[in-house]
Design a protein around this motif. Structure first.
Motif, PDB file in Angstrom:
ATOM      1  N   ARG A  59       0.831  -1.201   0.000  1.00  0.00           N
ATOM      2  CA  ARG A  59       0.000   0.000   0.000  1.00  0.00           C
ATOM      3  C   ARG A  59       0.866   1.252   0.000  1.00  0.00           C
ATOM      4  N   ARG A  60       1.941   1.267   0.798  1.00  0.00           N
ATOM      5  CA  ARG A  60       2.806   2.449   0.861  1.00  0.00           C
ATOM      6  C   ARG A  60       3.470   2.713  -0.480  1.00  0.00           C
ATOM      7  N   ARG A  61       3.880   1.656  -1.159  1.00  0.00           N
ATOM      8  CA  ARG A  61       4.516   1.843  -2.467  1.00  0.00           C
ATOM      9  C   ARG A  61       3.541   2.462  -3.462  1.00  0.00           C
ATOM     10  N   ARG A  62       2.332   1.962  -3.512  1.00  0.00           N
ATOM     11  CA  ARG A  62       1.340   2.491  -4.444  1.00  0.00           C
ATOM     12  C   ARG A  62       1.022   3.945  -4.120  1.00  0.00           C
ATOM     13  N   GLU A  63       0.867   4.233  -2.844  1.00  0.00           N
ATOM     14  CA  GLU A  63       0.517   5.598  -2.447  1.00  0.00           C
ATOM     15  C   GLU A  63       1.649   6.568  -2.776  1.00  0.00           C
ATOM     16  N   ALA A  64       2.896   6.152  -2.529  1.00  0.00           N
ATOM     17  CA  ALA A  64       4.037   7.007  -2.836  1.00  0.00           C
ATOM     18  C   ALA A  64       4.152   7.255  -4.336  1.00  0.00           C
ATOM     19  N   ASP A  65       3.897   6.222  -5.138  1.00  0.00           N
ATOM     20  CA  ASP A  65       3.943   6.407  -6.586  1.00  0.00           C
ATOM     21  C   ASP A  65       2.844   7.361  -7.047  1.00  0.00           C
ATOM     22  N   ALA A  66       1.650   7.197  -6.502  1.00  0.00           N
ATOM     23  CA  ALA A  66       0.560   8.101  -6.874  1.00  0.00           C
ATOM     24  C   ALA A  66       0.901   9.540  -6.509  1.00  0.00           C
ATOM     25  N   ALA A  67       1.429   9.745  -5.312  1.00  0.00           N
ATOM     26  CA  ALA A  67       1.783  11.092  -4.863  1.00  0.00           C
ATOM     27  C   ALA A  67       2.932  11.677  -5.669  1.00  0.00           C
ATOM     28  N   SER A  68       3.758  10.813  -6.271  1.00  0.00           N
ATOM     29  CA  SER A  68       4.900  11.314  -7.037  1.00  0.00           C
ATOM     30  C   SER A  68       4.467  12.165  -8.226  1.00  0.00           C
ATOM     31  N   VAL A  69       3.247  11.947  -8.719  1.00  0.00           N
ATOM     32  CA  VAL A  69       2.735  12.800  -9.795  1.00  0.00           C
ATOM     33  C   VAL A  69       2.756  14.263  -9.362  1.00  0.00           C
ATOM     34  N   PHE A  70       2.390  14.512  -8.116  1.00  0.00           N
ATOM     35  CA  PHE A  70       2.343  15.885  -7.608  1.00  0.00           C
ATOM     36  C   PHE A  70       3.688  16.323  -7.038  1.00  0.00           C
ATOM     37  N   ASN A  71       4.418  15.413  -6.409  1.00  0.00           N
ATOM     38  CA  ASN A  71       5.739  15.765  -5.895  1.00  0.00           C
ATOM     39  C   ASN A  71       6.703  16.130  -7.020  1.00  0.00           C
ATOM     40  N   ASN A  72       6.474  15.556  -8.204  1.00  0.00           N
ATOM     41  CA  ASN A  72       7.320  15.850  -9.362  1.00  0.00           C
ATOM     42  C   ASN A  72       6.637  16.765 -10.363  1.00  0.00           C
ATOM     43  N   ALA A  73       5.577  17.433  -9.938  1.00  0.00           N
ATOM     44  CA  ALA A  73       4.785  18.233 -10.878  1.00  0.00           C
ATOM     45  C   ALA A  73       5.587  19.362 -11.522  1.00  0.00           C
ATOM     46  N   PHE A  74       6.625  19.841 -10.840  1.00  0.00           N
ATOM     47  CA  PHE A  74       7.430  20.949 -11.368  1.00  0.00           C
ATOM     48  C   PHE A  74       8.798  20.469 -11.846  1.00  0.00           C
ATOM     49  N   ASN A  75       8.979  19.161 -11.874  1.00  0.00           N
ATOM     50  CA  ASN A  75      10.269  18.556 -12.210  1.00  0.00           C
ATOM     51  C   ASN A  75      10.359  18.340 -13.718  1.00  0.00           C
ATOM     52  N   SER A  76      11.286  19.011 -14.371  1.00  0.00           N
ATOM     53  CA  SER A  76      11.398  18.928 -15.831  1.00  0.00           C
ATOM     54  C   SER A  76      11.849  17.559 -16.311  1.00  0.00           C
ATOM     55  N   SER A  77      12.314  16.711 -15.389  1.00  0.00           N
ATOM     56  CA  SER A  77      12.745  15.370 -15.776  1.00  0.00           C
ATOM     57  C   SER A  77      11.593  14.364 -15.799  1.00  0.00           C
ATOM     58  N   VAL A  78      10.448  14.751 -15.243  1.00  0.00           N
ATOM     59  CA  VAL A  78       9.274  13.877 -15.216  1.00  0.00           C
ATOM     60  C   VAL A  78       8.215  14.526 -16.099  1.00  0.00           C
ATOM     61  N   THR A  79       7.959  13.922 -17.247  1.00  0.00           N
ATOM     62  CA  THR A  79       7.183  14.604 -18.273  1.00  0.00           C
ATOM     63  C   THR A  79       5.975  13.793 -18.726  1.00  0.00           C
ATOM     64  N   GLY A  80       5.042  14.483 -19.361  1.00  0.00           N
ATOM     65  CA  GLY A  80       3.851  13.880 -19.927  1.00  0.00           C
ATOM     66  C   GLY A  80       3.942  13.795 -21.436  1.00  0.00           C
ATOM     67  N   GLY A  81       2.788  13.704 -22.088  1.00  0.00           N
ATOM     68  CA  GLY A  81       2.745  13.530 -23.536  1.00  0.00           C
ATOM     69  C   GLY A  81       3.362  14.674 -24.317  1.00  0.00           C
ATOM     70  N   ASP A  82       3.326  15.891 -23.768  1.00  0.00           N
ATOM     71  CA  ASP A  82       3.912  17.031 -24.468  1.00  0.00           C
ATOM     72  C   ASP A  82       5.382  17.226 -24.128  1.00  0.00           C
ATOM     73  N   ALA A  83       5.984  16.241 -23.442  1.00  0.00           N
ATOM     74  CA  ALA A  83       7.401  16.273 -23.058  1.00  0.00           C
ATOM     75  C   ALA A  83       7.711  17.386 -22.069  1.00  0.00           C
ATOM     76  N   LEU A  84       6.698  17.822 -21.323  1.00  0.00           N
ATOM     77  CA  LEU A  84       6.875  18.852 -20.300  1.00  0.00           C
ATOM     78  C   LEU A  84       6.331  18.341 -18.969  1.00  0.00           C
ATOM     79  N   SER A  85       6.770  18.963 -17.889  1.00  0.00           N
ATOM     80  CA  SER A  85       6.287  18.588 -16.569  1.00  0.00           C
ATOM     81  C   SER A  85       4.794  18.852 -16.453  1.00  0.00           C
ATOM     82  N   LEU A  86       4.160  18.204 -15.491  1.00  0.00           N
ATOM     83  CA  LEU A  86       2.721  18.370 -15.316  1.00  0.00           C
ATOM     84  C   LEU A  86       2.348  19.832 -15.152  1.00  0.00           C
TER      85      LEU A  86
END
Length: 297
Positions: free
Chosen positions: A112-139
């Motif tokens: 459960r902790r692993r899943r929750e941490a991964d889900a939260a990583s979307v927001f923890n990395n929201a400003f991180n240019s190394s974590v990108t979406g379909g447009d190759a940019l951060s969330l």
């Protein structure tokens, strides 16, 4: 039939599995609140940004048709996760089953902790240019691009959480446009904050009068937003997010390729039983206009 050493682990397996499943299901999770959770039967899932439809135009003898232009494509590649433990034969012989029962409970909590941490990583990395979406940019980015000719757009800022900035953020969101500049009717109704901002956020949306003022003016934000405080998993004490929850469910996706499961095996040479949990999933976002993230310095 006498209990023989190579089969003794089967005596534990039903109870162990029940503990694992029960504890895993009992643990509160925010994944279903935030993500559209789906099952998957493939190694990868793909989501394609649909091209927009422009406003109706005058019909001068013929219907004006839009060109079929696709947007960005997002790939969801599943990853596997596992953890296990071994149990000595002596623990069974000495009637320590209650001790053994604690192990699958801990295994379930680890899943459960692993899943929750991964889900939260979307927001923890929201400003991180190394974590990108379909447009190759951060969330949350100041220059989201369009494949359909629209202007670049920003869904990031540096405003701290207070009543004035909540309204400023809402106004920025309702001004978002589709890839060709059309109105998309964003309806922000959700605040996501870390533990450290919980009290401030609650006062902003729950006080009937304006917060921290001597006037008795009605609070414009009262009851306007749902609030989710993600204790322990949002890692920045200052960052906060405003969300359109209906649009979020369209674009924030979680795919369970293999839901968490529990199984066992045995080692004849060491007379140990081996228990393990396994899960396989992917997650991410297919488009960004559902959220505006504030990242105060």
């Amino acid at each position: 039939m006498p209990m023989i050493s190579e089969n003794w682990s089967r005596l534990l397996e039903p109870g162990q599995r029940k503990v694992f499943v029960d504890v895993f299901q009992e643990q509160p999770s925010n994944i279903h609140i935030l993500f559209d959770v789906q099952s998957s039967s493939k190694a990868q899932e793909f989501d394609l940004q649909d091209g927009p439809i422009q406003d109706f135009a005058p019909m001068n003898g013929n219907i004006p048709y839009d060109d079929a232009v696709q947007g960005y494509r997002t790939t969801y590649t599943h990853s596997s996760y596992a953890r296990g433990f071994k149990v000595q034969r002596e623990l069974v012989d000495d009637d320590m089953y209650n001790v053994i029962n604690k192990k699958p409970a801990k295994l379930a909590m680890g899943a459960r902790r692993r899943r929750e941490a991964d889900a939260a990583s979307v927001f923890n990395n929201a400003f991180n240019s190394s974590v990108t979406g379909g447009d190759a940019l951060s969330l949350c980015n100041s220059a989201h691009t369009s494949l359909n000719g629209g202007a670049n757009q920003s869904n990031t800022g540096t405003l701290s959480l207070n009543p004035v900035n909540v309204e400023a953020t809402r106004r920025l969101m309702v001004a978002f446009r589709d890839p060709v500049g059309g109105i998309i009717h964003i309806q922000p109704d959700f605040l996501l904050v870390p533990t450290q901002l919980a009290e401030t956020a609650w006062e902003i949306i729950s006080s009937k009068g304006k917060v921290d003022t001597a006037q008795n003016n009605a609070n414009y934000h009262y009851g306007k937003y749902k609030l989710l405080v993600w204790d322990n998993y949002l890692t920045d004490s200052n960052n906060w997010f405003m969300i359109d929850s209906q649009m979020m469910k369209q674009f924030l996706l979680w795919f369970d390729r293999v839901s968490p499961e529990f199984f066992r095996d045995k080692d004849f040479d060491t007379l140990q039983a081996k228990f393990a949990g396994y899960m396989r999933y992917s997650f991410g976002w297919s488009d960004w206009p559902w959220v505006l993230g504030q990242n105060p310095s």
